[in-house]
Write a protein that holds these residues in place. Structure first.
Motif, PDB file in Angstrom:
ATOM      1  N   ALA A 136       0.446  -1.269  -0.126  1.00 51.83           N
ATOM      2  CA  ALA A 136      -0.184   0.091  -0.671  1.00 51.83           C
ATOM      3  C   ALA A 136       0.736   0.868   0.215  1.00 51.83           C
ATOM      4  CB  ALA A 136      -1.121  -0.189   1.081  1.00 51.83           C
ATOM      5  N   PHE A 137       0.388   2.464  -0.607  1.00 50.66           N
ATOM      6  CA  PHE A 137       0.683   3.620  -0.739  1.00 50.66           C
ATOM      7  C   PHE A 137       0.606   4.220   0.706  1.00 50.66           C
ATOM      8  CE2 PHE A 137       0.111   8.264  -1.583  1.00 50.66           C
ATOM      9  CZ  PHE A 137       1.351   9.073  -1.255  1.00 50.66           C
ATOM     10  N   THR A 138       2.216   4.495   1.403  1.00 46.87           N
ATOM     11  CA  THR A 138       1.950   4.971   2.952  1.00 46.87           C
ATOM     12  C   THR A 138       2.361   6.479   2.939  1.00 46.87           C
ATOM     13  OG1 THR A 138       3.843   4.235   3.548  1.00 46.87           O
ATOM     14  CG2 THR A 138       1.439   2.933   3.859  1.00 46.87           C
ATOM     15  N   ALA A 139       1.322   7.867   4.057  1.00 43.61           N
ATOM     16  CA  ALA A 139       2.497   8.956   3.891  1.00 43.61           C
ATOM     17  C   ALA A 139       1.804   9.615   4.869  1.00 43.61           C
ATOM     18  CB  ALA A 139       1.282   9.771   2.514  1.00 43.61           C
ATOM     19  N   PRO A 140       2.444  10.400   5.131  1.00 39.57           N
ATOM     20  CA  PRO A 140       1.670  11.333   6.109  1.00 39.57           C
ATOM     21  C   PRO A 140       0.050  11.548   6.067  1.00 39.57           C
ATOM     22  CG  PRO A 140       3.888  12.162   5.535  1.00 39.57           C
ATOM     23  CD  PRO A 140       3.687  11.174   4.725  1.00 39.57           C
ATOM     24  N   LEU A 141      -0.496  11.722   7.056  1.00 38.53           N
ATOM     25  CA  LEU A 141      -1.749  11.880   6.595  1.00 38.53           C
ATOM     26  C   LEU A 141      -3.198  13.532   5.855  1.00 38.53           C
ATOM     27  CD1 LEU A 141      -4.587  11.372   7.304  1.00 38.53           C
ATOM     28  CD2 LEU A 141      -5.241  13.192   9.323  1.00 38.53           C
ATOM     29  N   GLY A 142      -1.852  14.176   5.879  1.00 38.29           N
ATOM     30  CA  GLY A 142      -2.529  15.647   4.351  1.00 38.29           C
ATOM     31  C   GLY A 142      -2.064  14.994   3.390  1.00 38.29           C
ATOM     32  N   GLU A 143      -1.076  13.996   3.114  1.00 36.82           N
ATOM     33  CA  GLU A 143      -0.776  13.583   1.957  1.00 36.82           C
ATOM     34  C   GLU A 143      -1.818  12.191   1.272  1.00 36.82           C
ATOM     35  OE1 GLU A 143       1.101  13.340  -2.065  1.00 36.82           O
ATOM     36  OE2 GLU A 143       1.647  14.736  -0.080  1.00 36.82           O
ATOM     37  N   ILE A 144      -2.195  11.541   2.353  1.00 39.30           N
ATOM     38  CA  ILE A 144      -3.063  10.555   2.186  1.00 39.30           C
ATOM     39  C   ILE A 144      -4.186  11.765   1.675  1.00 39.30           C
ATOM     40  CG2 ILE A 144      -4.517   9.039   3.064  1.00 39.30           C
ATOM     41  CD1 ILE A 144      -2.164   7.769   2.435  1.00 39.30           C
ATOM     42  N   LYS A 145      -4.955  12.188   1.942  1.00 39.02           N
ATOM     43  CA  LYS A 145      -5.530  13.039   2.130  1.00 39.02           C
ATOM     44  C   LYS A 145      -5.954  13.511   0.446  1.00 39.02           C
ATOM     45  CE  LYS A 145      -7.513  14.035   6.985  1.00 39.02           C
ATOM     46  NZ  LYS A 145      -7.563  15.376   8.193  1.00 39.02           N
ATOM     47  N   LYS A 146      -4.929  14.186   0.025  1.00 33.87           N
ATOM     48  CA  LYS A 146      -4.967  14.384  -0.709  1.00 33.87           C
ATOM     49  C   LYS A 146      -5.212  13.562  -2.163  1.00 33.87           C
ATOM     50  CE  LYS A 146      -0.934  17.447  -0.360  1.00 33.87           C
ATOM     51  NZ  LYS A 146      -0.262  17.240  -0.736  1.00 33.87           N
TER      52      LYS A 146
ATOM     53  N   ILE B 190      -9.769   6.202   4.972  1.00 34.08           N
ATOM     54  CA  ILE B 190      -8.223   6.423   5.912  1.00 34.08           C
ATOM     55  C   ILE B 190      -7.777   5.074   7.316  1.00 34.08           C
ATOM     56  CG2 ILE B 190      -6.245   8.324   6.947  1.00 34.08           C
ATOM     57  CD1 ILE B 190      -7.592  10.188   5.172  1.00 34.08           C
ATOM     58  N   GLU B 191      -6.826   5.089   6.889  1.00 34.44           N
ATOM     59  CA  GLU B 191      -6.239   4.028   8.036  1.00 34.44           C
ATOM     60  C   GLU B 191      -4.917   4.350   8.587  1.00 34.44           C
ATOM     61  OE1 GLU B 191      -5.843  -1.161   6.645  1.00 34.44           O
ATOM     62  OE2 GLU B 191      -7.608  -0.095   6.629  1.00 34.44           O
ATOM     63  N   LYS B 192      -4.835   4.607   9.923  1.00 35.31           N
ATOM     64  CA  LYS B 192      -3.351   4.349  10.407  1.00 35.31           C
ATOM     65  C   LYS B 192      -2.603   3.090  10.377  1.00 35.31           C
ATOM     66  CE  LYS B 192      -1.124   6.405  14.780  1.00 35.31           C
ATOM     67  NZ  LYS B 192      -1.969   6.262  15.803  1.00 35.31           N
TER      68      LYS B 192
END
Length: 200
Positions: free
Chosen positions: A177-187, A195-197
């Motif tokens: 899976a593509f993982t990133a900080p929350l701000g990037e994932i929300k894009k 969204i999951e941690k």
């Protein structure tokens, strides 16, 4: 935005630059932490670190001013002489700050009272004790929490967003899976994706 571009000439150099960046927590743009030797074998000689903490590859270009491998490694040696930084969860960081403040007791008393907690942290007692004693060569910081996108497909299976050649796709394997900080994932989130941690 590009932060660093390194020019390599051998596969060993390619791998050692990636080892440095993987250790610092960076990943390929599509989320993996593997060498992808195929890029090098197909003629890619530049490895780029971009501002969102992702790694890209490329061939020689006039757009970026690359640093040579030897210069890059020399800087790494200089940086390693500076503080060693350990990344921990927010809760561990908060506990270390509480012990370090040692309000109402001596530092030795605070360490003794929290010996089990200190022992349970996977960093190692020596580094923790040096940090608590204000050794400037040891630093702790909060590890950035990563997230991923998941959804249930038509067959009822859970799938995860990944990137294939820069295009969003899906995969059944959580580790891809593509993982990133929350701000990037929300894009990248749409109503279909949740969204999951990412577990530490």
């Amino acid at each position: 935005m590009t932060k660093t571009v390194v020019h390599v000439t051998t596969l060993e150099q390619w791998k050692s630059v990636l080892d440095v960046w993987f250790k610092q927590g960076y990943r390929w743009n599509f989320g993996s932490k593997s060498y992808h030797e195929g890029y090098f074998e197909r003629g890619q000689r530049l490895i780029r670190l971009i501002s969102n903490g992702r790694i890209l590859q490329g061939s020689l270009s006039l757009t970026f001013k690359p640093v040579e491998y030897s210069e890059f490694m020399e800087k790494q040696k200089e940086d390693s002489k500076m503080a060693t930084v350990y990344e921990v969860s927010q809760s561990v960081f908060d506990e270390l700050q509480r012990i370090k403040a040692h309000e109402g007791t001596s530092l030795i008393g605070a360490i003794t009272l929290n010996a089990q907690l200190i022992k349970s942290i996977e960093i190692g007692n020596k580094a923790i004790l040096r940090y608590l004693a204000d050794d400037p060569a040891i630093e702790f910081k909060v590890k950035e929490t990563l997230h991923r996108l998941s959804r249930v497909d038509d067959a009822g299976d859970k799938v995860y967003m990944e990137f294939t050649c820069g295009t969003p796709d899906w995969d059944c394997v959580k580790d891809n899976a593509f993982t990133a900080p929350l701000g990037e994932i929300k894009k990248w989130q749409t109503p279909a994706w949740e969204i999951e941690k990412v577990d530490d």
